[in-house]
Design a protein around this motif. Structure first.
Motif, PDB file in Angstrom:
ATOM      1  N   ILE A 145       0.856  -1.184   0.000  1.00  0.00           N
ATOM      2  CA  ILE A 145       0.000   0.000   0.000  1.00  0.00           C
ATOM      3  C   ILE A 145       0.893   1.236   0.000  1.00  0.00           C
ATOM      4  CG2 ILE A 145      -1.774   1.274   1.246  1.00  0.00           C
ATOM      5  CD1 ILE A 145      -2.417  -1.505   2.618  1.00  0.00           C
ATOM      6  N   VAL A 146       0.820   2.029  -1.066  1.00  0.00           N
ATOM      7  CA  VAL A 146       1.652   3.216  -1.208  1.00  0.00           C
ATOM      8  C   VAL A 146       0.878   4.435  -0.725  1.00  0.00           C
ATOM      9  CG1 VAL A 146       2.828   4.745  -2.845  1.00  0.00           C
ATOM     10  CG2 VAL A 146       2.974   2.260  -3.127  1.00  0.00           C
ATOM     11  N   VAL A 147       1.470   5.191   0.207  1.00  0.00           N
ATOM     12  CA  VAL A 147       0.925   6.460   0.671  1.00  0.00           C
ATOM     13  C   VAL A 147       1.989   7.530   0.460  1.00  0.00           C
ATOM     14  CG1 VAL A 147      -0.666   5.428   2.337  1.00  0.00           C
ATOM     15  CG2 VAL A 147       1.671   5.967   3.032  1.00  0.00           C
ATOM     16  N   ASP A 148       1.625   8.787   0.687  1.00  0.00           N
ATOM     17  CA  ASP A 148       2.547   9.860   0.327  1.00  0.00           C
ATOM     18  C   ASP A 148       3.241  10.534   1.491  1.00  0.00           C
ATOM     19  OD1 ASP A 148      -0.034  10.827   0.966  1.00  0.00           O
ATOM     20  OD2 ASP A 148       0.398  12.747   0.025  1.00  0.00           O
ATOM     21  N   THR A 149       2.763  10.347   2.723  1.00  0.00           N
ATOM     22  CA  THR A 149       3.419  10.956   3.886  1.00  0.00           C
ATOM     23  C   THR A 149       3.411   9.993   5.064  1.00  0.00           C
ATOM     24  OG1 THR A 149       1.396  11.956   4.800  1.00  0.00           O
ATOM     25  CG2 THR A 149       2.634  13.275   3.194  1.00  0.00           C
ATOM     26  N   ASP A 150       4.290  10.249   6.027  1.00  0.00           N
ATOM     27  CA  ASP A 150       4.306   9.445   7.252  1.00  0.00           C
ATOM     28  C   ASP A 150       2.973   9.549   7.982  1.00  0.00           C
ATOM     29  OD1 ASP A 150       6.930   8.707   6.766  1.00  0.00           O
ATOM     30  OD2 ASP A 150       7.781  10.268   8.047  1.00  0.00           O
ATOM     31  N   ALA A 154       0.511   6.489   9.147  1.00  0.00           N
ATOM     32  CA  ALA A 154       0.000   6.304  10.503  1.00  0.00           C
ATOM     33  C   ALA A 154      -1.523   6.284  10.529  1.00  0.00           C
ATOM     34  CB  ALA A 154       0.523   7.412  11.416  1.00  0.00           C
ATOM     35  N   ASN A 155      -2.153   6.882   9.526  1.00  0.00           N
ATOM     36  CA  ASN A 155      -3.603   6.948   9.466  1.00  0.00           C
ATOM     37  C   ASN A 155      -4.241   5.677   8.898  1.00  0.00           C
ATOM     38  OD1 ASN A 155      -5.878   8.742  10.007  1.00  0.00           O
ATOM     39  ND2 ASN A 155      -6.227   8.753   7.799  1.00  0.00           N
ATOM     40  N   LEU A 156      -3.405   4.775   8.329  1.00  0.00           N
ATOM     41  CA  LEU A 156      -3.937   3.509   7.840  1.00  0.00           C
ATOM     42  C   LEU A 156      -4.421   2.668   9.020  1.00  0.00           C
ATOM     43  CD1 LEU A 156      -1.279   2.344   5.201  1.00  0.00           C
ATOM     44  CD2 LEU A 156      -3.573   3.226   4.727  1.00  0.00           C
ATOM     45  N   PRO A 157      -5.451   1.840   8.824  1.00  0.00           N
ATOM     46  CA  PRO A 157      -5.845   0.901   9.880  1.00  0.00           C
ATOM     47  C   PRO A 157      -4.654   0.042  10.294  1.00  0.00           C
ATOM     48  CG  PRO A 157      -7.491   0.949   8.150  1.00  0.00           C
ATOM     49  CD  PRO A 157      -6.326   1.755   7.642  1.00  0.00           C
ATOM     50  N   GLU A 158      -4.558  -0.246  11.559  1.00  0.00           N
ATOM     51  CA  GLU A 158      -3.369  -0.909  12.103  1.00  0.00           C
ATOM     52  C   GLU A 158      -3.052  -2.217  11.402  1.00  0.00           C
ATOM     53  OE1 GLU A 158      -1.594  -2.359  16.444  1.00  0.00           O
ATOM     54  OE2 GLU A 158      -3.596  -1.476  16.281  1.00  0.00           O
ATOM     55  N   GLN A 159      -4.081  -2.969  10.998  1.00  0.00           N
ATOM     56  CA  GLN A 159      -3.826  -4.275  10.384  1.00  0.00           C
ATOM     57  C   GLN A 159      -3.188  -4.169   8.998  1.00  0.00           C
ATOM     58  OE1 GLN A 159      -6.783  -2.921  10.981  1.00  0.00           O
ATOM     59  NE2 GLN A 159      -8.411  -3.657   9.615  1.00  0.00           N
ATOM     60  N   HIS A 160      -3.234  -2.987   8.392  1.00  0.00           N
ATOM     61  CA  HIS A 160      -2.665  -2.805   7.046  1.00  0.00           C
ATOM     62  C   HIS A 160      -1.340  -2.043   7.059  1.00  0.00           C
ATOM     63  CE1 HIS A 160      -6.400  -4.337   5.466  1.00  0.00           C
ATOM     64  NE2 HIS A 160      -7.098  -3.318   5.932  1.00  0.00           N
ATOM     65  N   ARG A 161      -0.983  -1.480   8.215  1.00  0.00           N
ATOM     66  CA  ARG A 161       0.132  -0.535   8.259  1.00  0.00           C
ATOM     67  C   ARG A 161       1.459  -1.178   7.873  1.00  0.00           C
ATOM     68  NH1 ARG A 161      -0.761   2.223  13.607  1.00  0.00           N
ATOM     69  NH2 ARG A 161      -2.839   2.454  12.705  1.00  0.00           N
ATOM     70  N   SER A 162       1.662  -2.439   8.207  1.00  0.00           N
ATOM     71  CA  SER A 162       2.946  -3.093   7.911  1.00  0.00           C
ATOM     72  C   SER A 162       3.170  -3.256   6.411  1.00  0.00           C
ATOM     73  CB  SER A 162       3.020  -4.456   8.602  1.00  0.00           C
ATOM     74  OG  SER A 162       2.021  -5.325   8.091  1.00  0.00           O
ATOM     75  N   ARG A 163       2.105  -3.212   5.642  1.00  0.00           N
ATOM     76  CA  ARG A 163       2.234  -3.331   4.184  1.00  0.00           C
ATOM     77  C   ARG A 163       2.350  -1.975   3.501  1.00  0.00           C
ATOM     78  NH1 ARG A 163      -2.498  -5.160   2.370  1.00  0.00           N
ATOM     79  NH2 ARG A 163      -3.557  -5.286   4.391  1.00  0.00           N
ATOM     80  N   GLY A 164       2.405  -0.906   4.295  1.00  0.00           N
ATOM     81  CA  GLY A 164       2.490   0.433   3.730  1.00  0.00           C
ATOM     82  C   GLY A 164       3.916   0.854   3.433  1.00  0.00           C
ATOM     83  N   VAL A 165       4.066   1.717   2.450  1.00  0.00           N
ATOM     84  CA  VAL A 165       5.363   2.300   2.113  1.00  0.00           C
ATOM     85  C   VAL A 165       5.116   3.746   1.696  1.00  0.00           C
ATOM     86  CG1 VAL A 165       5.247   1.437  -0.268  1.00  0.00           C
ATOM     87  CG2 VAL A 165       7.442   2.105   0.699  1.00  0.00           C
ATOM     88  N   VAL A 166       5.953   4.654   2.181  1.00  0.00           N
ATOM     89  CA  VAL A 166       5.777   6.085   1.910  1.00  0.00           C
ATOM     90  C   VAL A 166       6.558   6.469   0.658  1.00  0.00           C
ATOM     91  CG1 VAL A 166       6.145   8.425   2.781  1.00  0.00           C
ATOM     92  CG2 VAL A 166       5.437   6.604   4.349  1.00  0.00           C
ATOM     93  N   VAL A 167       5.838   6.968  -0.345  1.00  0.00           N
ATOM     94  CA  VAL A 167       6.441   7.467  -1.583  1.00  0.00           C
ATOM     95  C   VAL A 167       5.915   8.883  -1.801  1.00  0.00           C
ATOM     96  CG1 VAL A 167       6.642   7.172  -4.080  1.00  0.00           C
ATOM     97  CG2 VAL A 167       6.592   5.166  -2.592  1.00  0.00           C
ATOM     98  N   PRO A 168       6.736   9.913  -1.606  1.00  0.00           N
ATOM     99  CA  PRO A 168       6.250  11.286  -1.804  1.00  0.00           C
ATOM    100  C   PRO A 168       5.685  11.492  -3.201  1.00  0.00           C
ATOM    101  CG  PRO A 168       8.404  11.277  -0.739  1.00  0.00           C
ATOM    102  CD  PRO A 168       8.150   9.861  -1.180  1.00  0.00           C
ATOM    103  N   VAL A 169       4.815  12.494  -3.335  1.00  0.00           N
ATOM    104  CA  VAL A 169       4.161  12.742  -4.624  1.00  0.00           C
ATOM    105  C   VAL A 169       5.176  13.065  -5.708  1.00  0.00           C
ATOM    106  CG1 VAL A 169       2.570  14.279  -5.834  1.00  0.00           C
ATOM    107  CG2 VAL A 169       2.011  13.460  -3.544  1.00  0.00           C
TER     108      VAL A 169
END
Length: 366
Positions: A145-150, A154-169
């Motif tokens: 799951i790609v998001v754009d900021t830290d 942190a706003n992702l549901p906890e069960q999905h957060r480990s699959r997140g990666v921050v990629v700036p716009v």
């Protein structure tokens, strides 16, 4: 790796997808596309999600696009990874059905519920639960799951957060190419400060704050170009009445926008005060800086962390501070030149396509 970009995204309207593709190509990956644009902008998609009785309209468009995507997915060699483009809340489900054993990346730049709340469209009750379910189903379908900021991570549901990666716009290459090689003729000490804003006039952007600031600049050596239309346009125009000279442009083609912005001295960021406005770094600050403009934007944690001294900051929602900042840049051309250089250097070093995708490349190659 062979990476397939998949979905109903539109690169012209949503340059984020192009940034990811350009960056992955720059890292040597084979990038292909399976794309059937839905033909609805972000505002229209969010409005449909927030008004369930309009879902049949979205369903009909999706069915047509998905048929083309399903046919296109059968062409070419099997991909090693799928990237589902921006606003892919439904597309990611189709990708999971078609590519059951392939790693799927969802660019979750916008959450349906979060965006509807920001635009005062979600209401509550059943509608809010529906939007939450749409987001949850999309996140569950993705491996990365790609998001754009830290803050968005942190706003992702906890069960999905480990699959997140921050990629700036980040900023596409055409914005860097638009930056002037030198000061344009006629931009001397006596020339007015040229300021640009472009956007959809959503609450996140705080455009009425900009309008109020312009209204305070009557007689100042400042000229402003306001590009776009949307929810808060009329409130912005009313607030700007009687202020500095302002040109209002409803639409500029995406291919022409970099040159238009590059012809200005300052690009404005966002000034909203809502929760989402405090979590994002908008594309316009990256793009404006890449085009050679000084950046004036709200003083929020993610923007200051991303841009450092590459921007002039004002408190969110503070029209007086914004007017004062523009006045200072208009009166001090040495500071303006320094602000333009700091902004361009900050983005050039850290937010070109190749740089911003590095966290995603590491995740895909691990």
């Amino acid at each position: 790796m062979r990476i397939l970009f998949f979905g109903t995204y539109d690169v012209k309207s949503h340059p984020r997808v192009g940034v990811l593709a350009e960056g992955l190509r720059a890292h040597g990956h084979d990038v292909a596309e399976c794309n059937a644009p839905l033909g609805l902008d972000t505002a229209s998609r969010v409005a449909i999600l927030a008004q369930p009785w309009r879902l049949p309209q979205l369903g009909w468009r999706l069915a047509s696009c998905w048929f083309r995507l399903a046919v296109g997915a059968r062409r070419g060699p099997a991909p090693d990874a799928i990237v589902v483009g921006y606003m892919g809340h439904f597309d990611v489900r189709l990708a999971r059905l078609l590519f059951r054993r392939t790693r799927i990346v969802l660019d979750h730049l916008i959450g349906a519920g979060d965006t509807a709340r920001d635009r005062n469209l979600s209401g509550g009750g059943l509608k809010a639960k529906l939007l939450t379910a749409i987001d949850a189903g999309a996140l569950k379908s993705a491996d990365v799951i790609v998001v754009d900021t830290d803050e968005h991570l942190a706003n992702l549901p906890e069960q999905h957060r480990s699959r997140g990666v921050v990629v700036p716009v980040g900023a596409p290459e055409d914005w860097f190419a638009a930056a002037p090689a030198q000061e344009k003729p006629g931009r001397g000490e006596d020339a007015p400060l040229r300021v640009a804003f472009f956007g959809l006039y959503t609450p996140l952007q705080g455009a009425p704050v900009i309008g109020e600031a312009l209204g305070k600049l009557a007689g100042a050596p400042v000229e402003v170009t306001m590009v776009g239309h949307g929810q808060e346009l009329e409130a912005t125009r009313e607030a700007a009445e009687g202020g500095c000279p302002t040109t209002w442009i409803e639409w500029v083609d995406s291919a022409e926008l970099p040159a238009l912005v590059a012809d200005h001295d300052v690009c404005l960021g966002i000034f909203g005060t809502g929760p989402k406005a405090l979590r994002v770094v908008p594309n316009k600050v990256f793009q404006g800086a890449a085009a050679g403009c000084a950046i004036v934007t709200s003083d929020t944690a993610p923007q200051r962390r991303a841009l450092g001294d590459g921007a002039v900051y004002v408190p969110p929602g503070d029209a007086t501070a914004l007017a004062d900042a523009l006045t200072r840049l208009a009166e001090d051309r040495a500071e303006l030149a320094a602000a333009r250089k700091r902004a361009h250097d900050a983005v050039l070093e850290r937010f070109g396509c190749s740089a911003v995708v590095e966290p995603l490349v590491r995740r895909l190659e691990s």
